[in-house]
Design a protein around this motif. Structure first.
Motif, PDB file in Angstrom:
ATOM      1  N   SER A   4       0.823  -1.217   0.000  1.00  0.00           N
ATOM      2  CA  SER A   4       0.000   0.000   0.000  1.00  0.00           C
ATOM      3  C   SER A   4       0.854   1.263   0.000  1.00  0.00           C
ATOM      4  N   ALA A   5       2.009   1.224   0.681  1.00  0.00           N
ATOM      5  CA  ALA A   5       2.902   2.389   0.705  1.00  0.00           C
ATOM      6  C   ALA A   5       3.393   2.710  -0.701  1.00  0.00           C
ATOM      7  N   PHE A   6       3.804   1.677  -1.446  1.00  0.00           N
ATOM      8  CA  PHE A   6       4.235   1.906  -2.830  1.00  0.00           C
ATOM      9  C   PHE A   6       3.061   2.358  -3.688  1.00  0.00           C
ATOM     10  N   ASN A   7       1.898   1.755  -3.472  1.00  0.00           N
ATOM     11  CA  ASN A   7       0.725   2.114  -4.273  1.00  0.00           C
ATOM     12  C   ASN A   7       0.361   3.591  -4.115  1.00  0.00           C
ATOM     13  N   VAL A   8       0.382   4.090  -2.888  1.00  0.00           N
ATOM     14  CA  VAL A   8       0.081   5.506  -2.642  1.00  0.00           C
ATOM     15  C   VAL A   8       1.103   6.387  -3.353  1.00  0.00           C
ATOM     16  N   PHE A   9       2.370   6.008  -3.254  1.00  0.00           N
ATOM     17  CA  PHE A   9       3.443   6.770  -3.920  1.00  0.00           C
ATOM     18  C   PHE A   9       3.229   6.795  -5.435  1.00  0.00           C
ATOM     19  N   SER A  10       2.966   5.635  -6.031  1.00  0.00           N
ATOM     20  CA  SER A  10       2.790   5.533  -7.483  1.00  0.00           C
ATOM     21  C   SER A  10       1.588   6.346  -7.950  1.00  0.00           C
ATOM     22  N   ILE A  11       0.476   6.260  -7.226  1.00  0.00           N
ATOM     23  CA  ILE A  11      -0.730   6.992  -7.611  1.00  0.00           C
ATOM     24  C   ILE A  11      -0.501   8.503  -7.529  1.00  0.00           C
ATOM     25  N   CYS A  12       0.136   8.963  -6.459  1.00  0.00           N
ATOM     26  CA  CYS A  12       0.412  10.401  -6.303  1.00  0.00           C
ATOM     27  C   CYS A  12       1.315  10.924  -7.407  1.00  0.00           C
ATOM     28  N   VAL A  13       2.386  10.171  -7.714  1.00  0.00           N
ATOM     29  CA  VAL A  13       3.295  10.570  -8.793  1.00  0.00           C
ATOM     30  C   VAL A  13       2.551  10.614 -10.125  1.00  0.00           C
ATOM     31  N   GLY A  14       1.751   9.587 -10.394  1.00  0.00           N
ATOM     32  CA  GLY A  14       1.004   9.533 -11.638  1.00  0.00           C
ATOM     33  C   GLY A  14       0.037  10.686 -11.801  1.00  0.00           C
ATOM     34  N   LEU A  15      -0.693  11.026 -10.748  1.00  0.00           N
ATOM     35  CA  LEU A  15      -1.659  12.123 -10.823  1.00  0.00           C
ATOM     36  C   LEU A  15      -0.979  13.476 -11.018  1.00  0.00           C
ATOM     37  N   VAL A  16       0.157  13.693 -10.332  1.00  0.00           N
ATOM     38  CA  VAL A  16       0.908  14.949 -10.496  1.00  0.00           C
ATOM     39  C   VAL A  16       1.395  15.083 -11.937  1.00  0.00           C
ATOM     40  N   PHE A  17       1.962  13.993 -12.487  1.00  0.00           N
ATOM     41  CA  PHE A  17       2.427  14.017 -13.875  1.00  0.00           C
ATOM     42  C   PHE A  17       1.268  14.268 -14.842  1.00  0.00           C
ATOM     43  N   MET A  18       0.130  13.639 -14.594  1.00  0.00           N
ATOM     44  CA  MET A  18      -1.011  13.801 -15.498  1.00  0.00           C
ATOM     45  C   MET A  18      -1.511  15.249 -15.525  1.00  0.00           C
ATOM     46  N   VAL A  19      -1.712  15.829 -14.352  1.00  0.00           N
ATOM     47  CA  VAL A  19      -2.276  17.187 -14.269  1.00  0.00           C
ATOM     48  C   VAL A  19      -1.328  18.218 -14.862  1.00  0.00           C
ATOM     49  N   PHE A  20      -0.088  18.237 -14.342  1.00  0.00           N
ATOM     50  CA  PHE A  20       0.866  19.253 -14.792  1.00  0.00           C
ATOM     51  C   PHE A  20       1.460  18.917 -16.158  1.00  0.00           C
ATOM     52  N   GLY A  21       1.553  17.619 -16.473  1.00  0.00           N
ATOM     53  CA  GLY A  21       2.062  17.212 -17.781  1.00  0.00           C
ATOM     54  C   GLY A  21       1.137  17.606 -18.907  1.00  0.00           C
ATOM     55  N   LEU A  22      -0.166  17.415 -18.702  1.00  0.00           N
ATOM     56  CA  LEU A  22      -1.134  17.831 -19.722  1.00  0.00           C
ATOM     57  C   LEU A  22      -1.069  19.338 -19.949  1.00  0.00           C
ATOM     58  N   LYS A  23      -0.959  20.084 -18.850  1.00  0.00           N
ATOM     59  CA  LYS A  23      -0.863  21.539 -18.959  1.00  0.00           C
ATOM     60  C   LYS A  23       0.378  21.942 -19.759  1.00  0.00           C
ATOM     61  N   SER A  24       1.507  21.320 -19.467  1.00  0.00           N
ATOM     62  CA  SER A  24       2.754  21.634 -20.171  1.00  0.00           C
ATOM     63  C   SER A  24       2.665  21.273 -21.645  1.00  0.00           C
ATOM     64  N   ASN A  25       2.052  20.116 -21.952  1.00  0.00           N
ATOM     65  CA  ASN A  25       1.916  19.687 -23.349  1.00  0.00           C
ATOM     66  C   ASN A  25       1.032  20.626 -24.143  1.00  0.00           C
ATOM     67  N   ILE A  26      -0.065  21.053 -23.547  1.00  0.00           N
ATOM     68  CA  ILE A  26      -0.973  21.963 -24.241  1.00  0.00           C
ATOM     69  C   ILE A  26      -0.296  23.307 -24.502  1.00  0.00           C
ATOM     70  N   GLN A  27       0.448  23.795 -23.494  1.00  0.00           N
ATOM     71  CA  GLN A  27       1.186  25.061 -23.674  1.00  0.00           C
ATOM     72  C   GLN A  27       2.234  24.918 -24.779  1.00  0.00           C
ATOM     73  N   ASN A  28       2.923  23.777 -24.801  1.00  0.00           N
ATOM     74  CA  ASN A  28       3.968  23.542 -25.807  1.00  0.00           C
ATOM     75  C   ASN A  28       3.390  23.497 -27.217  1.00  0.00           C
ATOM     76  N   MET A  29       2.224  22.834 -27.367  1.00  0.00           N
ATOM     77  CA  MET A  29       1.606  22.699 -28.695  1.00  0.00           C
ATOM     78  C   MET A  29       1.016  24.025 -29.183  1.00  0.00           C
ATOM     79  N   THR A  30       0.411  24.789 -28.269  1.00  0.00           N
ATOM     80  CA  THR A  30      -0.213  26.059 -28.675  1.00  0.00           C
ATOM     81  C   THR A  30       0.808  27.162 -28.932  1.00  0.00           C
ATOM     82  N   SER A  31       2.015  27.033 -28.376  1.00  0.00           N
ATOM     83  CA  SER A  31       3.038  28.071 -28.551  1.00  0.00           C
ATOM     84  C   SER A  31       3.769  27.951 -29.877  1.00  0.00           C
ATOM     85  N   LYS A  32       3.548  26.862 -30.612  1.00  0.00           N
ATOM     86  CA  LYS A  32       4.265  26.654 -31.877  1.00  0.00           C
ATOM     87  C   LYS A  32       3.604  27.436 -33.005  1.00  0.00           C
TER      88      LYS A  32
END
Length: 438
Positions: free
Chosen positions: A410-438
């Protein structure tokens, strides 16, 4: 004497399938599914994150995804043995996990399966589209070298390539798929060795590159690397054909061996690709290599064949999600064999048509790789496997009083889920900014 899990699964699988394969073929198919166009996009991830930050990120993401793949395999094998089922794909395994879990979760089994299948369909469609774009990009370069005034655009080539892909996706036999994988792996080894030798022997290495960049770059890199490591959709269909299930997991198992080789290959390609091409690196480093060299030209032709053949395995993953159930349903309804076959082939060509449409809509290789990796790929690799493990084994851990295992997992599962959600939220934002700035 109580029968082992491995023996039970072997007997059930032999009863339900005559296409079981050994560990060597399974490893070959796994590597063929993992090491593809994403390998040559890893240098772009190091450009996004910085040399050493991106290099470290390869191993971190590689380790987490290996552990989560192992969780999926473990859940699948446990549920197959529990339900006396020979094979479970990602969606069916999720449904069965909910059915065997707490009473409150059992009513949501069909909804959970539908969610997973839709997510997998989107992911694999993206993977197929990347393969499509990769092949067309290299075909364009080959044609430019052989016939400079051909006048064909990328969109023209995407449409033309649809015809040979139709012949390829018509293949239904798993043994033929395995044979294609063997040939594809041999070609891939030749191409990788040739490219790696050229990178290592290059005299144009850039001495000073940024160690790290910024937060947005880090997020873009995570998406590109995660896409390269995305094997959750491939691992279960391949594992289901394995004769001895115990050979899949473990420190020296097929999964660990395959992921170790994949991680080292990606790290090598990413490091040397970036230090050779630096800020100029493309969505695939092969696009940075000039076609006027006979060796590079031959490698690009080889890569076209590799990616073309690799499309079959990625397409197979989508087909396996629902075609067997479709056959069972249509047979129950009394449809004739020829009619069902026609419906299956119509579905195969429809999947190909959708991947071609996505390739036409987002033709930039680097953009689509990072976007797919950081969104649906991140969710299926980092978030969903820990949740499925909880649904599958939490009742077992509580019933059998296995508290230590429960808290460690469960300790690893919580870590993996938190990392995944942070990457998803901020990663999508970064990708959209990168694509629209071109």
């Amino acid at each position: 004497m109580e029968e082992s899990l491995d023996e039970r699964l072997r007997k059930v699988r032999e009863k339900n399938s005559n296409e079981l394969v050994g560990s060597h073929i399974t490893l070959i198919n796994f590597l063929r599914g993992m090491i593809g166009p994403g390998c040559f996009s890893v240098p772009l991830a190091l450009k996004f994150a910085g040399l050493w930050t991106g290099f470290a990120l390869i191993f971190i993401i590689g380790l987490i995804t290996t552990i989560n793949m192992s969780k999926l395999v473990r859940c699948s094998q446990y549920l197959c043995a529990l339900t006396n089922t020979g094979a479970l794909n990602y969606g069916n395994m999720t449904e069965e996990a909910f059915k065997q879990s707490f009473p409150r979760l059992q009513r949501h089994s069909l909804a959970a399966k539908l969610f997973i299948n839709i997510s997998l369909f989107i992911l694999q469609l993206g993977v197929c589209s990347v393969a499509y774009i990769f092949m067309v990009d290299h075909l364009h370069e080959v044609l430019n070298h052989l016939w400079p005034n051909h006048g064909l655009t990328d969109k023209d080539l995407i449409l033309i390539a649809f015809i040979p892909y139709c012949f390829e996706v018509s293949i239904r036999n798993f043994w033929i798929l395995s044979a294609v994988s063997v040939v594809g792996n041999c070609f891939m080894i030749v191409a990788l060795v040739t490219i790696f030798v050229k990178l290592v022997l290059s005299r144009n290495m850039i001495p000073e590159l940024p160690v790290s960049t910024d937060f947005n770059g880090f997020m873009l890199a995570a998406g590109s690397i995660l896409y390269a490591f995305e094997g959750q959709a491939v691992v279960l269909p391949i594992e289901n054909k394995l004769k001895h299930a115990s050979e899949m997991n473990g420190y020296t198992g097929i999964l660990t061996t395959g992921m170790t080789l994949t991680t080292v290959t990606y790290a090598f390609c990413g490091f040397f690709g970036y230090i050779v091409y630096g800020p100029r690196v493309e969505g695939s480093i092969t696009l940075n290599m000039p076609s006027d060299s006979s060796v590079v030209f031959a490698v690009k032709c080889l890569l076209m064949v590799i990616v073309f053949s690799g499309y079959l395995l990625q397409h197979y993953v989508i087909v396996e999600m629902y075609i067997p159930e479709m056959w069972a349903y249509l047979r129950k309804k009394g449809y004739r064999y020829r009619t069902i076959m026609a419906i299956e082939y119509a579905n195969r060509y429809a999947i190909l048509l959708l991947s071609m449409g996505l390739a036409l809509a987002v033709p930039n290789l680097g953009d689509i790789i990072s976007l797919i990796g950081v969104s649906i790929g991140m969710m299926l690799a980092m978030v969903i496997p820990p949740l499925i493990e909880w649904v599958t084994f939490l009742p077992v851990w509580l019933r059998e009083n296995r508290r230590k295992e429960m808290w460690l997992q469960s300790a690893f599962n919580v870590f993996s889920i938190c990392v995944g959600l942070v990457f998803m939220v901020f990663g999508l934002k970064s990708n959209i900014q990168n694509m629209t700035s071109k």
